[in-house]
Structures are given as structure tokens and as C-alpha cells.
Design an enzyme around this catalytic site. Structure first.
Site, PDB file in Angstrom:
ATOM      1  CG  HIS A  52     -30.312 -25.058  -2.405  1.00  0.00           C
ATOM      2  ND1 HIS A  52     -29.837 -23.770  -2.575  1.00  0.00           N
ATOM      3  CD2 HIS A  52     -31.341 -25.204  -3.274  1.00  0.00           C
ATOM      4  CE1 HIS A  52     -30.537 -23.169  -3.521  1.00  0.00           C
ATOM      5  NE2 HIS A  52     -31.451 -24.017  -3.955  1.00  0.00           N
ATOM      6  CB  CYS A  53     -33.710 -27.639   1.785  1.00  0.00           C
ATOM      7  SG  CYS A  53     -33.642 -28.514   0.214  1.00  0.00           S
TER       8      CYS A  53
END
Length: 434
Positions: A270-271
Site C-alpha cells: 500500500h505504500c
């Protein structure tokens, strides 16, 4: 007001509210329960609330026994956001994805804040942990809080403290990963330090929420850029018939000035695939074009297409076209030994292969059933890797190299193997490196 709240936090009489019980929020919730706080967990997903009430985990690396131990202590979980008024601290841990135009999507953050605002009261601290562009806390959260008639820095306190979770990393935990904390005012920072200081071994103060927001982006852009570099080096090395993994291993023997990064089929999690775009979008407001960051993003985004070309070449070796071929994708989590599917490049590969007419299946010991995802849909279950099952496929694509796979058996039984992770060191026979 500040001193009273700091004293409540230090004495552990404060009630901690964790909003968003996913890969970031759930470990944080468990940590605060573990150190003796009364904790209220909030989530809009009733299935998560039900699981926690029943002592069941929904994240593989967090055991159910840990959930059960917390449930026997000072833990409550709910979908009722009106209970936010009971908390002295509210920590927001919700997703910050990109929209279809690769621009920041703050709908989860703003929707959460808007749900909490009617229940804010004097004597609370609100902390945002979701990764975002510099200025979000001041430009979006601050005016919403002030619209309630509350003075930030005197009656309520506002901080930004970016999450640094690394699912499946046994070397670091929520407690041991240093925590960055920036406050809107000096008083806000004091409260933020007290909030996190009781649960995290090391809390690192910075001068503002904007500095804290940019710190998180720098961390992940640093990784994205270096992964982009090594992905480009992989393509060059492959054309030169050099094993990039051998080169990385050799370079890593240098005791200074080199940090190893490893290529793959694309970026996941998610980063790293998302955060650089938050900065490039915000930089345009200042008349800046972040060319270096965007170039790395282009390289990383192109890696699935590079892998597809390798699959096409591998099938040609066995006189098969992609259309009509049976292709088994090994590993659909975004990195090895976890069940985290967020932004997984494996799913992108599956969709591209399906669009080309391939019959796609997958095997992943950490993901037994393909989950519901916002942008991807496969009605599939993980297949068991018996020798006969492996032999059924025209191509086996190693997309995520979980340790639980039997790589010797896979190579022995597969017609052709395409390896995107460098799990096999010798490219010969039925093995193609990608």
C-alpha cells in the site's frame, strides 16, 4: 487542558480509540491493549468487528491467540462512531489510495474525519497515521475540527504520525519501530509524544505535521527510486546475459556506500506504488515537476509488461501461444510469506495474461481464496502443488517467492518456469528469468 490530557495518557487512564482495523490499525490496537490502556476499535466493516469479538484474526501474521488475549482485557470494538466521544485519543489508520487518474484519493480519510467530527469534545487528541501529501493535516483536518468550534492546541490537539508497519517482518514490531510525530502546535506535539511514548520504544519529534508527512513520503520514495534503478539494471543485465542477482550479491559485499535492492515483477503493497504520486501531485501546486521520481514510477509500472514478454517467449520455446495456454501464477500476495494483497503486481500479471486469452490459475499458501478487491476480480481458489498438478500447466510463473513453495519440485515437474524473483540462479533448460 494539555496538562490534564498528558497526565491521563501517562497514567494510562486515557481511553485510546483506533479508527480503521487493518494492517496498521489492528497491530496498534493490540499494542495499546498490551500496555494497559482501555481501547475502543472502530471500523465500518462489520465482518472485522465480528471476527474480533469472536477472537478470530483476519490477518495471517497476527495469531488469533493474540486477539483472544486482547479481548479478555480492556478492549471493545464497534462500528458505532458516536462512541468516539468516549475516547481521549483518536488515531486514524485508514487507506489513502490513488484514484483512476493516479491522483490522491483522500475519501477514506475525510469520510472518517467527517464521521468523527460531530463527536469531538475538549480534551481529545486526534492523530492521523495514513500516508498523505504534506499539508493534508493542516489543510483538511484542521478546518474540520475548527468548524466544531474547538481551538486546536488549547482545547483539542492535532498530530500526524505516519505508520511504519511492515507486515510479516519478524525483526521489527509496532513497539520497536521508531515513531515520527509532528504536531500542529508545540502543545499538540507534547500531547502526541505522550500518546505514543507509552506504547512505542522510540518516538522522534519533528517540527510540524508537514515535516512528518514529508518524512513518510521520503522513506517510500527512496525505496521506489532504488527499486526502479535495480529494475532497469535487471533489463540491461538480462540483455547482456548477466545474472543481476549475482551482481547484487557481489556488490552487497562492499561494507559502505551500497544498500542492496532487488528487482521484481512490479511494485506492491500500500505504500511504495502509491506514495510517490502523492508528492508529485502536490509538487505541481508549487510549479515543480518531480522528473526523477516520476521516471522511477514509469520504470516500475512497466515491469509487468516486461514479464509478460518473457512469458510469451517462454511459451514460444515449447511451441505454445499465450492464447489457450494454461498458466499457473505462484504467489499472489505482494511480497513473500504474507497474505497482504494490496497493489500486488501478481494480480496485474494475472489480468494481463487473461486479457491475452490465457487460462490463469494461482497457488498461494497464504491466500487460499482470491479475495474481493476494489479493482480486480477472479473467481479462483489456490491450487495444491502436487507433481501432477504442476505438470498440467504450460507455464509456471513465479511472481511471489514464498518460502513454502518446493522450488526443486516445481522446476522438475513444470514444462517451463518463468522466474521474476531470482529464486533460481541458473537460467537453463525449462527456466526463463524475468
Amino acid at each position: 487542558m494539555k496538562n490534564t490530557l498528558v497526565e491521563r495518557l501517562n497514567s494510562k487512564r486515557a481511553v485510546i480509540g483506533i479508527v480503521g482495523l487493518g494492517y496498521v490499525g489492528l497491530p496498534l490496537l493490540l499494542r495499546y491493549v498490551d500496555v494497559g490502556y482501555h481501547v475502543i476499535g472502530f471500523d465500518i466493516d462489520q465482518s472485522k468487528i465480528d471476527a474480533l469479538r469472536q477472537g478470530r484474526t483476519y490477518i495471517e501474521h497476527i495469531p488469533s491467540a493474540q486477539i483472544q488475549a486482547a479481548a479478555s482485557g480492556n478492549l471493545e470494538v464497534t462500528t458505532d462512531f458516536s462512541r468516539a466521544k468516549e475516547a481521549d485519543a483518536l488515531i486514524i489508520c485508514v487507506p489513502t489510495p490513488l484514484n483512476r487518474y493516479r491522483e490522491p484519493d483522500l475519501s477514506f480519510v475525510l469520510g472518517t474525519v467527517d464521521a468523527l467530527i460531530p463527536h469531538l469534545r475538549p480534551g481529545q487528541v486526534l492523530s492521523l497515521e495514513s500516508t498523505t501529501y504534506p499539508g493534508t493535516t493542516e489543510e483538511e483536518l484542521l478546518p474540520r475540527i475548527e468548524s466544531r468550534g474547538l481551538t486546536v492546541g488549547q482545547e483539542v490537539f492535532l498530530v500526524f504520525s505516519p505508520e511504519r508497519e511492515d507486515p510479516g517482518n519478524t525483526d521489527f514490531s509496532t513497539r520497536t519501530i521508531p515513531k515520527i510525530c509532528g504536531g500542529h502546535t508545540a502543545a499538540c506535539l507534547d500531547v502526541g509524544m505522550a500518546l505514543y511514548g507509552a506504547a512505542i520504544d522510540t518516538v522522534v519529534p519533528v517540527s510540524s505535521t508537514r515535516a512528518a508527512e514529508l518524512t513518510k513520503l521520503l522513506e517510500n520514495i527512496h525505496r521506489a527510486v532504488n527499486i526502479g534503478l535495480v529494475n532497469e539494471m535487471k533489463i540491461v543485465a538480462d540483455r547482456m546475459n548477466i545474472d543481476i542477482h549475482e551482481v547484487i550479491s557481489a556488490a552487497a559485499t562492499k561494507p559502505f556506500g551500497f544498500v542492496p535492492y532487488y528487482p521484481g515483477p512490479g511494485l506492491g503493497g500500500h505504500c511504495i506504488p502509491i506514495d510517490p504520486f502523492y508528492l508529485t501531485w502536490k509538487a505541481r501546486e508549487y510549479g515543480l515537476h518531480t522528473r526523477f521520481i516520476e521516471l522511477a514510477g514509469e520504470i516500475n509500472s512497466s515491469m509487468p509488461d516486461y514479464v509478460i514478454e518473457k512469458v510469451i517467449g517462454a511459451l514460444n520455446q515449447v511451441k505454445r501461444s499465450v492464447r489457450g495456454s494454461k498458466i499457473l501464477v505462484l504467489g499472489i500476495a505482494y511480497k513473500k510469506n504474507v497474505d497482504d494483497m494490496r497493489e500486488s503486481p501478481s494480480v496485474v500479471l494475472m489480468e494481463k495474461l487473461r486479457a491475452l486469452g490465457a487460462e490463469v490459475a494461482y497457488s498461494d499458501p497464504h491466500v487460499p481464496v482470491f479475495p474481493k478487491m476494489r479493482e480486480h476480480s477472479f473467481d479462483l481458489r489456490s491450487v495444491d502443488l502436487s507433481a501432477s498438478e504442476i505438470g498440467r500447466y504450460d507455464c509456471v510463473l513465479v511472481a511471489t517467492d514464498h518460502d513454502r513453495f518446493d522450488y526443486d519440485q516445481i522446476r522438475k515437474c513444470a514444462k517451463v518456469v518463468v522466474d521474476t524473483r531470482g529464486r533460481y540462479r541458473q537460467a537453463a533448460g525449462n527456466l526463463v528469468k524475468a
